[in-house]
Scaffold this active site. Structure first.
Site, PDB file in Angstrom:
ATOM      1  N   GLY A 227      40.793  41.586  45.076  1.00 22.82           N
ATOM      2  CA  GLY A 227      40.390  40.528  44.154  1.00 22.82           C
ATOM      3  C   GLY A 227      41.404  40.398  43.040  1.00 22.82           C
ATOM      4  N   SER A 228      40.950  39.908  41.910  1.00 27.92           N
ATOM      5  CA  SER A 228      41.880  39.589  40.820  1.00 27.92           C
ATOM      6  C   SER A 228      42.242  40.835  39.996  1.00 27.92           C
ATOM      7  CB  SER A 228      41.243  38.541  39.905  1.00 27.92           C
ATOM      8  OG  SER A 228      40.112  39.098  39.284  1.00 27.92           O
ATOM      9  N   THR A 231      39.549  41.943  37.269  1.00 27.58           N
ATOM     10  CA  THR A 231      38.413  42.678  37.854  1.00 27.58           C
ATOM     11  C   THR A 231      38.875  44.056  38.321  1.00 27.58           C
ATOM     12  OG1 THR A 231      37.490  40.575  38.584  1.00 27.58           O
ATOM     13  CG2 THR A 231      36.545  42.544  39.555  1.00 27.58           C
ATOM     14  N   GLY A 232      40.072  44.110  38.886  1.00 31.48           N
ATOM     15  CA  GLY A 232      40.625  45.395  39.330  1.00 31.48           C
ATOM     16  C   GLY A 232      40.685  46.393  38.179  1.00 31.48           C
ATOM     17  N   GLU A 249      43.915  45.942  45.995  1.00 28.96           N
ATOM     18  CA  GLU A 249      44.688  44.806  46.523  1.00 28.96           C
ATOM     19  C   GLU A 249      44.452  43.635  45.578  1.00 28.96           C
ATOM     20  OE1 GLU A 249      46.758  44.883  48.858  1.00 28.96           O
ATOM     21  OE2 GLU A 249      46.210  46.448  50.277  1.00 28.96           O
ATOM     22  N   CYS A 283      46.410  35.643  48.867  1.00 28.43           N
ATOM     23  CA  CYS A 283      47.055  36.543  47.900  1.00 28.43           C
ATOM     24  C   CYS A 283      48.561  36.511  48.062  1.00 28.43           C
ATOM     25  CB  CYS A 283      46.510  37.950  48.058  1.00 28.43           C
ATOM     26  SG  CYS A 283      46.559  38.529  49.760  1.00 28.43           S
TER      27      CYS A 283
END
Ligand code: NAD
Length: 476
Positions: A227-228, A231-232, A249, A283
């Site tokens: 995800g983004s 958020t990571g 990722e 991505c």
């Protein structure tokens, strides 16, 4: 309208609170999804914990055989699941000609292949050292319970990337799909669970808060997040509290660099799909294209021609090649970046103006006249917009590629492979493709560096990432 349920310990589980999933091509609701409660998240983790020892203890051949059954179930249900991908995510079913355009049918084919390949891989015992006095063996052990948190761009394929290597290695899984694309994943897990012991793969659904309960649960032994970046970072913070190892990722801002000897005509199609695959919502799409002065005009002209000939519409209609942007949040972001490109002196070569509703349609857009530092160049657009930037010296293009805190992919385009390899080796990215972009493969490790994350998926390295080493050190 139906409600699609979670799978917890082999049972179909509803919640008192639900939300509606929206078709991005029409703006209409297409099904209801439960909002998992905190006790349900705990129950899913507990089910995965209870199932894990027996799953890990199964003979390897038996686990492999069950996973091949999973691949068969995916194949048999591909038409049904592909329709969910199109209705929920927006990508066309197949586009022009059978499976020529990487749409929903391609996504389901990918799910099948990315199941068969890890199912066929092994992690044999490695002998780290051996002499007359000792033998040191490295064995690979599953972590235990894997928490998987997935995004909305390739909802089923990314879920498979997280689930399959994990269970191949003897872990069990709790997965939370994106709240924008939950139904396809809930249905996928419901179907593949028919081949698996109960509790091996479980789902929870709902907004980010449900994901945060999942990743911070002390019963989780490994996190796989796609995800983004923001958020990571939150997940890394939650993981730090329990020292939970994590594969991250995250987003990218891949540069594609054409070298002065590149062939714009021959390479235009590869560049086009490198940038616009899945409406740019991938991505590892090329998100900024650096072109030398001598090739600038023919490259832009060739890309414009391709962009203007791709039919855009509801992906359920055969012949559609481009669908909508997946959600309103992303649509607004794309509109804002294109407006800022105009304000910062960009020239719109094609597209550039929203198509109007219903649905979140935005035309394929090519922008010239921008430079490093402009928003559309520096921020991940994650949409159907490509800035094409003119450069003078190859050294400048390399510096441009490396100046951002993103390092997922990149590409170099040239008729001289040795020259391309030389340039590629100097680019800071997890993968640098030569004369192609975003061409992932189930045997080839894939992952980002810098702000694009850490850890890899796919191939033997991806399988190792869901295991931990145990050394058996034997005195002779
Ligand atoms: P996102 O970060 O908004 O959401 C991803 C998932 O995280 C969703 O399921 C969401 O509900 C969940 N989530 C949100 N807050 C959370 C929290 N605090 N704790 C736990 N979970 C939480 O990302 P997105 O918009 O769905 O996806 C787009 C981004 O993903 C892009 O940046 C894209 O580049 C990136 N991406 C990366 C890869 C890769 O392999 N590197 C692949 C696909 C997408």
């Amino acid at each position: 309208m139906n409600t699609y349920l979670n799978t917890i310990n082999g049972e179909q589980v509803d919640s008192s609170e639900r939300f509606e999933s929206i078709n991005p091509a029409t703006g209409e609701p297409i099904g209801r999804v439960p909002v998992s409660t905190r006790p349900q998240v705990s129950a899913a983790v507990a089910a995965a914990r209870a199932a894990q020892p027996a799953w890990a203890a199964k003979p390897d051949a038996e686990r492999k055989a069950l996973m091949m059954k999973v691949a068969e179930i995916i194949k048999a249900n591909a038409p049904y699941l592909a329709e969910w991908v199109t209705r929920e995510q927006g990508k066309p079913l197949g586009g022009v000609g059978p499976d020529q355009v990487p749409g929903a049918r391609f996504e389901l084919w990918g799910c099948e292949v990315w199941t068969q390949v890890p199912a066929s891989l092994d992690l044999p015992v490695e002998v780290a050292f051996e002499d007359d006095t000792r033998r040191d063996e490295v064995h690979r052990k599953p972590y235990g319970v894997v928490a998987a948190v997935a995004p909305w761009n390739w909802p089923l394929l990314i879920a498979i990337w997280q689930i399959i290597p994990s269970i191949r290695a003897g872990n069990t899984v709790v997965i939370k799909p994106s709240e924008y694309t939950s139904i396809g994943t809930l249905e996928l897990v419901r179907l593949i669970s028919q081949a698996l012991p109960k509790g091996v793969v479980n789902t929870v659904s709902g907004p980010g808060s449900v994901g945060s309960w999942l990743v911070s649960d002390p019963g989780i032994d490994k996190i796989m997040f796609t995800g983004s970046g923001p958020t990571g970072a939150k997940i890394a913070e939650a993981a730090a509290k329990n020292l939970t190892p994590t594969t991250m990722e995250l987003g990218g801002n891949d540069a594609a660099i054409m070298l002065p000897d590149a062939d714009p005509k021959a390479m235009a199609m590869g560049l086009f799909w490198g940038a616009f695959l899945n409406m740019g919502q991938t991505c590892a799409c090329a998100k900024r294209l650096y072109v030398p002065e001598n090739l600038f005009e023919p490259t832009v002209a060739a890309l414009k021609e391709l962009a203007e000939m791709m039919p855009m519409g509801d992906g359920m209609q055969e012949g559609t090649v481009m669908g909508p942007i997946q959600n309103k949040m992303q649509y607004d972001k794309v509109v804002s970046l294109v407006e800022s490109a105009k304000a910062q002196g960009g020239t719109i070569v094609c597209g550039g103006t929203p198509k109007g509703g219903p649905g979140y349609f935005f035309p394929l857009t090519i922008v010239t006249g921008l430079k490093d530092g402009d928003r559309l160049v520096d921020e991940e657009q994650f949409g159907p917009v490509l800035p094409v930037i003119k450069y003078r010296e190859v050294e400048d293009a390399i510096a441009s590629a490396n100046r951002l805190d993103a390092g997922l992919g990149a590409s170099v385009w040239s008729t001289d492979i040795n020259r391309a390899k030389e340039v590629a080796g100097r680019i800071q990215a997890g993968t640098v493709w030569i004369n192609q972009h975003g061409m992932i493969h189930p045997m080839v490790p894939f992952g980002g560096i810098k702000g694009s994350g850490y850890g890899v998926e796919f191939g033997v390295d991806g399988l190792k990432a869901v295991t931990q080493p145990q050394v058996l050190s034997i005195k002779k």
